[in-house]
Design an enzyme around this catalytic site. Sequence first.
Site, mmCIF file in Angstrom:
data_model
loop_
_atom_site.group_PDB
_atom_site.id
_atom_site.type_symbol
_atom_site.label_atom_id
_atom_site.label_comp_id
_atom_site.label_asym_id
_atom_site.label_seq_id
_atom_site.Cartn_x
_atom_site.Cartn_y
_atom_site.Cartn_z
ATOM 1 C CG HIS B 48 -26.078 38.471 7.619
ATOM 2 N ND1 HIS B 48 -27.146 37.891 8.248
ATOM 3 C CD2 HIS B 48 -26.453 38.633 6.330
ATOM 4 C CE1 HIS B 48 -28.116 37.688 7.382
ATOM 5 N NE2 HIS B 48 -27.733 38.132 6.221
ATOM 6 C CD GLU B 51 -26.290 42.093 3.635
ATOM 7 O OE1 GLU B 51 -25.446 41.223 3.874
ATOM 8 O OE2 GLU B 51 -27.321 41.887 2.969
ATOM 9 C CG HIS B 52 -30.558 42.069 7.204
ATOM 10 N ND1 HIS B 52 -31.761 41.631 6.702
ATOM 11 C CD2 HIS B 52 -29.638 41.159 6.835
ATOM 12 C CE1 HIS B 52 -31.570 40.494 6.048
ATOM 13 N NE2 HIS B 52 -30.293 40.183 6.123
ATOM 14 C CD GLU B 126 -30.523 35.761 5.658
ATOM 15 O OE1 GLU B 126 -30.836 36.934 5.949
ATOM 16 O OE2 GLU B 126 -29.506 35.468 5.008
#
Lengths: 56, 411
Positions: B48, B51-52, B126
Amino acid sequence: MLDRINPPEISIPNAIHLHTPQSFKLKNGTPVYNICEGTQEVVKIELIFAYASLFS
Amino acid sequence: MIAYEKFTLDNGLTVIVHEDHSTPLVALNILYKVGARDEQIDKTGFAHLFEHLMFGGSINIPSYDEPLQIAGGENNAFTNNDITNYYLTIPSQNIETGFWLESDRMLSLAFSEKSLEVQRSVVIEEFKQRYLNQPYGDVWLLMRPLAYKVHPYRWATIGKELAHIEDATLEDVKGFFKKWYAPNNAILSVSGDCTLEQIKTLCKKWFEPIPMADVPARKLPKEPIQTETRIKEVEKEVPNSHIYMAWHCCSRTDKDFYATDMLSDLLSRGKSSRLHHQLVKEKNIFTEIHAYMSGDLDKSLFFIEGKLVDSITMEDAEKAIWEELEKIKNEIDERELTKIKHKVEAYLEFSEMGIANKALNLAYYELLGDAAECNKQAEYYNEVTSDQIMQVAKNILTKENCSILRYHSKK
């Protein structure tokens, strides 16, 4: 050698051409607009009544 | 029915093309075969985080979003246990901008301490915002390690703990990229106002020069069979008590997937479904209740989660669920099954609306084994019998296969 630094040329469309709906009227006067497009076996129906109130 | 063509580049990139000239738009979807299950136990949350990082600039293009927006495009991405998926939609006359951007970040990212620091901070926020500060946000952080003891599905996509993200180094993320982000570990699907020949030309120009990599063979530990009920109780500052129940079930590619998925639909799809009708409307035990399966590539979980009415005890709520589960193991009305089959068929058709959805569906079914499967799903669901569903219910919905999270409201 492939130029990966500079972006490919882009263009802005002068106009967007949307599909023109077919239209007809039912015997009772209700106008019907029909747009046939896409390949999915899906139909969307919207009924719009000419009535509304902010406070009802 | 999604008509498509498929070809593979010399570097191993699988490409799928669906032509739909209804609107002057095109969608590009790139699915990388890497997800949270591929992370090391001491470096979770990396898929994840990565992904950023993919939006932090690539080797030749300092900003991903700006040129895409100038060309009239928009984009997003998501990560789950199994995959990381990137997609963009752009006016078809500017399709090459999409190929330029996506191929450059497949080639290499502009790794820098600054970019890592920016994205690390975003992901940490997040984590806090969605998983630590939000009511019930930590459910999956608690539930996954309860249900899984060995398999990497035991941690959530966001990561096991904040420290893993905080401690991520530039070398770590470079290593992750080198290991997984390669053309032979990806599927590109293009849908919309384009032609097969055009896509072949663009792929040869932008993607084919990217070298293939030695993608490691996946050797994930197999989750042992659960032999007794696992229960975890927590008490938190939340408005209502909830119950979460999880049972181990088959993987997405297993023959039982369709019967298992329909079992969840019979239980909770729509207001006339079993759990909603009996436990929300008739008995007033829950204010809402849902059943679903995770449908992962490895053995998945079947979930039931319910929000308790204030006056109901956790024990009574759980007992009511078990009673309904016993019923469905022994009787399914054919009319009830037909209704669900119709609902599933409508759901499948609606999921194929829009070029971005079609691009994602094609890539996903190719990942499962063959993009052609995309067009056979309604048939597979339609073939499921009530006997198969009852058998699946008997096999998986047992007490010894169940993990229960009792999430009490501190009132």
